[in-house]
Design a protein around this motif. Sequence first.
Motif, PDB file in Angstrom:
ATOM      1  N   ARG A  89       0.838  -1.184   0.209  1.00  0.00           N
ATOM      2  CA  ARG A  89      -0.049   0.098   0.257  1.00  0.00           C
ATOM      3  C   ARG A  89       0.964   1.235   0.153  1.00  0.00           C
ATOM      4  O   ARG A  89       1.783   1.199   0.748  1.00  0.00           O
ATOM      5  N   GLU A  90       0.570   2.156  -0.827  1.00  0.00           N
ATOM      6  CA  GLU A  90       1.322   3.301  -0.939  1.00  0.00           C
ATOM      7  C   GLU A  90       1.043   4.176   0.306  1.00  0.00           C
ATOM      8  O   GLU A  90      -0.101   4.437   0.895  1.00  0.00           O
ATOM      9  N   LEU A 137       1.650  12.152  -9.454  1.00  0.00           N
ATOM     10  CA  LEU A 137       2.368  11.153  -9.011  1.00  0.00           C
ATOM     11  C   LEU A 137       1.595  10.441  -7.898  1.00  0.00           C
ATOM     12  O   LEU A 137       1.394   9.400  -7.831  1.00  0.00           O
ATOM     13  N   ARG A 138       1.024  11.353  -7.137  1.00  0.00           N
ATOM     14  CA  ARG A 138       0.113  11.010  -6.060  1.00  0.00           C
ATOM     15  C   ARG A 138      -1.192  10.134  -6.700  1.00  0.00           C
ATOM     16  O   ARG A 138      -1.546   9.000  -5.832  1.00  0.00           O
ATOM     17  N   ALA A 139      -1.623  10.523  -7.588  1.00  0.00           N
ATOM     18  CA  ALA A 139      -2.860  10.014  -8.240  1.00  0.00           C
ATOM     19  C   ALA A 139      -2.459   8.460  -8.810  1.00  0.00           C
ATOM     20  O   ALA A 139      -3.125   7.506  -8.838  1.00  0.00           O
ATOM     21  N   LEU A 140      -1.094   8.429  -9.486  1.00  0.00           N
ATOM     22  CA  LEU A 140      -0.729   7.363 -10.248  1.00  0.00           C
ATOM     23  C   LEU A 140      -0.318   6.204  -9.263  1.00  0.00           C
ATOM     24  O   LEU A 140      -0.557   4.949  -9.527  1.00  0.00           O
ATOM     25  N   VAL A 190       1.459   0.848  -7.861  1.00  0.00           N
ATOM     26  CA  VAL A 190       1.685  -0.340  -6.680  1.00  0.00           C
ATOM     27  C   VAL A 190       0.860  -1.604  -6.957  1.00  0.00           C
ATOM     28  O   VAL A 190       1.588  -2.761  -6.869  1.00  0.00           O
ATOM     29  N   SER A 191      -0.275  -1.326  -7.302  1.00  0.00           N
ATOM     30  CA  SER A 191      -1.101  -2.590  -7.413  1.00  0.00           C
ATOM     31  C   SER A 191      -0.593  -3.485  -8.564  1.00  0.00           C
ATOM     32  O   SER A 191      -0.602  -4.434  -8.867  1.00  0.00           O
ATOM     33  N   ALA A 192      -0.016  -2.649  -9.707  1.00  0.00           N
ATOM     34  CA  ALA A 192       0.106  -3.451 -11.004  1.00  0.00           C
ATOM     35  C   ALA A 192       1.672  -3.802 -10.933  1.00  0.00           C
ATOM     36  O   ALA A 192       2.125  -4.559 -11.857  1.00  0.00           O
ATOM     37  N   GLY A 246      12.007  -2.928  -7.804  1.00  0.00           N
ATOM     38  CA  GLY A 246      13.082  -2.666  -6.774  1.00  0.00           C
ATOM     39  C   GLY A 246      12.337  -2.597  -5.577  1.00  0.00           C
ATOM     40  O   GLY A 246      13.021  -3.141  -4.604  1.00  0.00           O
ATOM     41  N   THR A 247      11.298  -2.183  -5.455  1.00  0.00           N
ATOM     42  CA  THR A 247      10.429  -2.481  -4.096  1.00  0.00           C
ATOM     43  C   THR A 247      10.340  -3.769  -3.594  1.00  0.00           C
ATOM     44  O   THR A 247      10.416  -4.324  -2.502  1.00  0.00           O
TER      45      THR A 247
END
Length: 913
Positions: A543-544, A558-561, A566-568, A574-575
């Motif tokens: 979760r972001e 960026l906040r909206a994307l 993250v889900s995709a 890297g995360t």
Amino acid sequence: MWPSSPAGDVDGAPSDPLADPQRISASRRLLTDLGPVDSLDRVARLAARAVGAPWAQIGLLTDAHVVIAGHGLPAGIVGSATPWESSLSVLPARSGRTVAVPSTTRDPRTAGRDSVRNGPVAAYLGTPLTSSDGYVVGVLGVTSGVPHGWSPQDVEVVEELGASVVTELELAAANAALGRSLTRLDMALRAGDVGAWDVDLLTGGVTADDRCRMLLGLPAEGDLDRAAVLATVHPDDRPGVRQALAAAVAGGGDYRTEARSLCPGGRVRWVASRGRVVMDPDQGPVRVVGTVSDVTDARELAAARMAGLQRTAHIAEVAGSLAGVVTVAELSDVALRGARVLGATSGAVAGRDPDGRLRLHLSSQLHDRVVRHGVELARDGLVLELDDRMPAQYTARTGETVLLPTAEAAVARFPGLVQAVELAGVQALASLPLRVEGRTVGSLTLTWAEERSLHADDVALLEVLAAQLALTWSRLQADAAREAAVQETTATAERLRLLADVGRVLSGTLDIAEQLNELTRLVVPALGDWSWVVLPDASGRLREVASAHRDPGWAAELRALLPRLVSAASGHTGTRTVLTTGRPFVRSQITGEDLARAVPDPVARAAFDRFRPSSSVTVPLLARGQVLGALALFAGPGRPPHTAEEVEAAAEIGRRAGIALHHARLFDQQRQLTEALQRSMLTAPPEVDGASIEVRYVPAASGAEIGGDWYDAFVQPGGATSLAIGDVAGHDNRAAAAMGQVRSLLRGIAYCSDSSPARVLTGLDAAMHGLALPVLVTALVARLEQVEQDRVQGITRLRWSNAGHPAPVLLTADGTARLLDLPPVTLLLGVDPSVPRRDDVVALRAGDTVLLYTDGLIERRDRDLDAGTAELLRVLAGMSEVPLAQLCDRVLERMFLPDAEDDVALLAVRITG
């Protein structure tokens, strides 16, 4: 440091190192040779900024302290001289070590000095300036108007900059010595009976000094032109003079000729003229300047002498050119210009870089010729192996001079020169070592297009040229090293400042969302163009949490994307890698294939690709070996990949953020647990006839969120209503546990004894003493009582006893608020159980309200108890008609701040009949 000297004077007393005559002489020499101080001012400014101080100064210590440069100093300080003992600089100068004084008024070494007693200096950091011969010649010092805790990094920065100051001072001294050499050259020209002339090619005018006029047989005064000068030349020599001048002008080169001059009276003398064409970028050749000398008596000897003078002048000119060289690549051209006096046609300079590699830099002419033949050359020089295959490497390795007068000799000694002979037309070669303080740092290689045997004088000339080049090479390397050190120091300071800011942010709040939002804003743009933090939930799904972009216009996108991204995300991101391995993940270049593997969703990938990521680093948020999340940093177009130092800084930030996140989670769990525990011990008030009761409890905004504040209200067997409020000292689990025990004891004693409040408090104090409860408690116990006569008169009596607790407030039905603070207030509980306690009584009527509270309501950091109590009375005044529940809420709203450091318990009772 100080050179060796006797341990004391003739009387046995220790000698003052500052009074050493040799040291004073060395310092005076630097002061005398000091040129423009702009670079020293920049060093002072850099020192002040690097350590966060407003002032910095650089001073030389002769027989006084002379300020030569500074930053932030009042007018008139730079250039002033003061006695040693009145200056703080005497401390590092005399000790020979860096001196850091966080507070000058508290340090006995500085407290009595004028700049501290009568001036603004509150903190001082100074480092001695030690010359190459070991003498302390001055001090670089930074000062502050407020006390300043100097860090080890501050000391290191100032010491490194102090070393650069010494380099600047000694370079200025070297330049001054060069200037004196040029002056001596001018005097030599005059002593050598040489005249000077200047031909203006645009106007035809000629300027000649007195000696020139005399040698050429020209009038002592009056204007001259080219025709008048040519008329003094022997008719047989005039064509040669014209041709030489024309060739010099056409080629933009040197003018050289020897001719007979017709002097008055029929005398003929041989004169030698040497000159150079001066070029204008727009107009081409504009002047020819040169010299003339008499070579009549001994033409051959005079010619040799003239050649020597010309060479000296040429080398002096080269030395002046070298003073202005700022890059290593320029050295080869300057070297060739110096060697052309011997007919050299090309040249190269090789030198060791800071990493020890030997780099060869070709002169422009040779470089262009090599490139035209399809050979690629690096802009920062050609790296050579330190072997014996070529003259440049051989000389740089061995320090030996190599003279090869013919192409055959060159190829026989160094077979690798075959290509150079064919490619560049080399027919002769010389290679000389570049030495600095006995160390060979490189080599100078010169070539000729014709065979050339160099005489001893020629070699001596080249050795002088090589020495000048070696000093310049050393200066350039020192400048580069100093600049690199300054840049590294600045970058390190920025990283340390960033880590300090991160620590401040992470320790400033225990709110997880606020922590991580501040974290992403801090690392942008210091470590990336945009960043985000992602945390896994209990099930492992990502979760972001927070994101930031250096461009506000992209931050919202960026906040909206981020949720979709993250889900995709696949396992190749890297995360995911960091969450699995717990180690930093660096991608120095992000390609389209990388994006396709990391984000399979084409829509999300296309949206992210609009940000044009070029590289990234992702670091784990670690705490106690557990990966709690990941911090990703991205670089956009134009930003280079992250350096090792930046990756390490990011990793350290991840470690600190992980620990802070771990603590915040623990705190949140503890807060929920302890608040539920404390609320479970604060029961709802009873419903009683003739009165209404409201209670409130608000925990502190920070800390353990549990404390010792409590309230209680219950009906006794006899029908009276008991009220209690108290505060156990402390704000932790022990205070809460003690509160539970004290509250239970008080309730049991009051209920079973049905005694007055004073007796209840006395019994509670005795019980605490007997049961060994080592706590201090303020408490107030009250009873609502009403006998038959009171009931007829409409009176309810409040009987209370106070053990060191804030006095209750009475709000009468007409809206008047006052304290029930009948003196004296008896001692708090837990000190002396034998102290006598008393009851106080007040008659209440319908509509009267009594407010009991703990000190957290009236005391906070920006006000004391008296001010808080007065504010509470102002808040309550006129609120008698406000429903009791609303009254409690309004009091808390007006009196209790969101960031309060103490919890609050509140009990309000209103008489209804």
